[in-house]
Design an enzyme around this catalytic site. Structure first.
Site, mmCIF file in Angstrom:
data_model
loop_
_atom_site.group_PDB
_atom_site.id
_atom_site.type_symbol
_atom_site.label_atom_id
_atom_site.label_comp_id
_atom_site.label_asym_id
_atom_site.label_seq_id
_atom_site.Cartn_x
_atom_site.Cartn_y
_atom_site.Cartn_z
ATOM 1 N N GLU A 53 -6.520 4.907 7.961
ATOM 2 C CA GLU A 53 -6.312 6.325 7.627
ATOM 3 C C GLU A 53 -7.562 6.911 6.981
ATOM 4 O OE1 GLU A 53 -2.648 5.768 5.490
ATOM 5 O OE2 GLU A 53 -1.685 5.223 7.379
ATOM 6 N N HIS A 96 -9.343 1.372 5.119
ATOM 7 C CA HIS A 96 -8.041 1.549 5.772
ATOM 8 C C HIS A 96 -8.207 2.512 6.947
ATOM 9 C CE1 HIS A 96 -3.932 2.777 6.528
ATOM 10 N NE2 HIS A 96 -3.572 1.655 5.930
ATOM 11 N N GLY A 156 2.895 -1.102 4.228
ATOM 12 C CA GLY A 156 2.916 0.314 3.878
ATOM 13 C C GLY A 156 4.334 0.768 3.578
ATOM 14 N N GLY A 157 4.965 1.402 4.562
ATOM 15 C CA GLY A 157 6.284 2.011 4.390
ATOM 16 C C GLY A 157 7.296 1.143 3.663
ATOM 17 N N SER A 200 3.676 -2.018 10.201
ATOM 18 C CA SER A 200 5.133 -2.113 10.344
ATOM 19 C C SER A 200 5.690 -3.487 9.972
ATOM 20 C CB SER A 200 5.558 -1.709 11.759
ATOM 21 O OG SER A 200 5.193 -0.358 12.007
ATOM 22 N N ASN A 219 0.871 -1.184 0.000
ATOM 23 C CA ASN A 219 0.000 0.000 0.000
ATOM 24 C C ASN A 219 0.902 1.227 0.000
ATOM 25 O OD1 ASN A 219 -1.759 2.084 0.563
ATOM 26 N ND2 ASN A 219 -2.187 1.439 2.670
ATOM 27 N N TRP A 220 1.021 1.867 -1.164
ATOM 28 C CA TRP A 220 1.971 2.979 -1.284
ATOM 29 C C TRP A 220 1.455 4.281 -0.666
ATOM 30 C CZ3 TRP A 220 3.967 2.717 -7.061
ATOM 31 C CH2 TRP A 220 4.528 1.451 -7.280
ATOM 32 N N LYS A 221 0.181 4.295 -0.320
ATOM 33 C CA LYS A 221 -0.422 5.524 0.238
ATOM 34 C C LYS A 221 -0.175 6.689 -0.726
ATOM 35 C CE LYS A 221 0.059 3.411 4.711
ATOM 36 N NZ LYS A 221 0.166 3.516 6.145
ATOM 37 N N GLU A 267 -5.172 -4.769 10.872
ATOM 38 C CA GLU A 267 -4.113 -3.761 11.014
ATOM 39 C C GLU A 267 -4.342 -2.957 12.291
ATOM 40 O OE1 GLU A 267 -2.191 -2.653 7.025
ATOM 41 O OE2 GLU A 267 -3.918 -1.352 7.277
ATOM 42 N N GLY A 270 2.810 2.424 10.590
ATOM 43 C CA GLY A 270 3.770 3.507 10.377
ATOM 44 C C GLY A 270 4.538 3.885 11.627
HETATM 45 P P1 PGA Z 1 3.018 0.405 7.574
HETATM 46 O O1 PGA Z 1 1.536 0.616 7.008
HETATM 47 O O2 PGA Z 1 3.528 -0.888 6.988
HETATM 48 O O3 PGA Z 1 3.792 1.592 7.094
HETATM 49 O O4 PGA Z 1 2.902 0.326 9.044
HETATM 50 C C1 PGA Z 1 0.657 -0.467 6.854
HETATM 51 C C2 PGA Z 1 -0.650 0.019 6.287
HETATM 52 O O5 PGA Z 1 -1.077 1.123 6.618
HETATM 53 O O6 PGA Z 1 -1.286 -0.711 5.490
#
Ligand code: PGA
Length: 257
Positions: free
Chosen positions: A103, A101, A240-241, A219, A11-13, A173, A179
């Site tokens: 966010e 998600h 994500g990251g 993470s 997930n590149w956001k 999650e 993050g």
């Molecule tokens: P993260 O994000 O790996 O940067 O913690 C995961 C996500 O939000 O799907």
């Protein structure tokens, strides 16, 4: 026995423009060997503006990577300035769409009802939702993690048919792990992924529950993927990251090497 093909999704956001997106996928493909893709699905979810470029690259280079989107609107079309619909994504060969998600829930006010409507739009257009659920730190510390996740599942999956439930992917999650560099322990991840499966059993019966892929997200890194994937109810990861680094994401995908 289940036939839950593991699924690793990036997930590149809101990162990378379309030129950088192409480079990232090219580098990822460079780092991966044919074996790494076998027996699992690899998905990248770039921002909307890069979907077309990445789609073209995946097709022209015949890369065994599926395309995902990060959200969509619940309506098929209309006066919704700035939004992108499920049929538009389906036309781009998008296979997976992330729904709910944390966010989106926290920053854009998406309630379970909104997530539910989006999820149905995704399914109506032949794509598969990756439904995200997870508790905040406060909820976890109050001992309410399972309760919160169950409530999110019930709300987000209301009215979903058995047939459609079969195409679902759920991502557990924990919000406090996203993050933050703070990963859930593999035991915590297993406990909650198992609770998700238990609730899917309540909602849709054992056969669906046993066949649904449940990802852990929060993470995920090259150093913890193996242990997470070793848990019986963890069938993949939403990353994500670390998915923004071709080296790290390739190491995550190649965790069986
Ligand atoms: P993260 O994000 O790996 O940067 O913690 C995961 C996500 O939000 O799907």
């Amino acid at each position: 026995m289940s036939d839950r093909t593991p699924i690793i999704a990036g997930n590149w956001k809101m990162h990378r423009d379309h030129l950088e997106a192409i480079q990232l996928v090219q580098k990822l493909a460079y780092h991966l060997q044919a074996d790494d893709y076998e027996g699992q699905e690899v998905v990248v979810c770039p921002p909307f503006v890069s979907l077309r470029s990445v789609q073209t690259l995946l097709q022209s280079d015949k890369l065994p990577i599926a395309l995902g989107a990060q959200t969509c609107h619940a309506e098929d079309e209309g006066a919704f300035t700035g939004e992108t619909s499920a049929p538009m994504l389906a036309r781009l060969d998008v296979k997976y769409v992330i729904a709910g998600h944390s966010e989106r829930r926290a920053l854009f006010g998406e309630t379970d009802d909104v997530v539910n409507a989006k999820l149905k739009a995704i399914q109506r257009h032949g794509m598969r939702p990756i439904l995200c659920v997870g508790e905040t730190l406060e909820e976890r510390e109050a001992g309410r993690a399972v309760e919160v996740v169950v409530e999110q599942l019930r709300g987000s999956l209301a009215g979903v048919t058995l047939k459609d439930a079969a195409d679902l992917v759920v991502a557990y999650e924990p919000v406090w792990a996203i993050g933050t560099g703070r990963t859930a322990t593999s035991d915590d991840a297993q406990e909650l992924c198992s609770a998700v499966r238990g609730e899917l059993g309540e909602l849709f019966g054992q056969a669906i529950a046993a066949g649904t892929r449940i990802q852990y997200g929060g993470s995920v890194k090259p150093g913890n993927i193996r242990e997470l994937m070793g848990q019986p109810d963890v069938d993949g990861a939403l990353v994500g990251g670390a998915s923004l680094s071709s080296e790290d994401f390739a190491l995550i995908v190649a965790h069986r090497r």
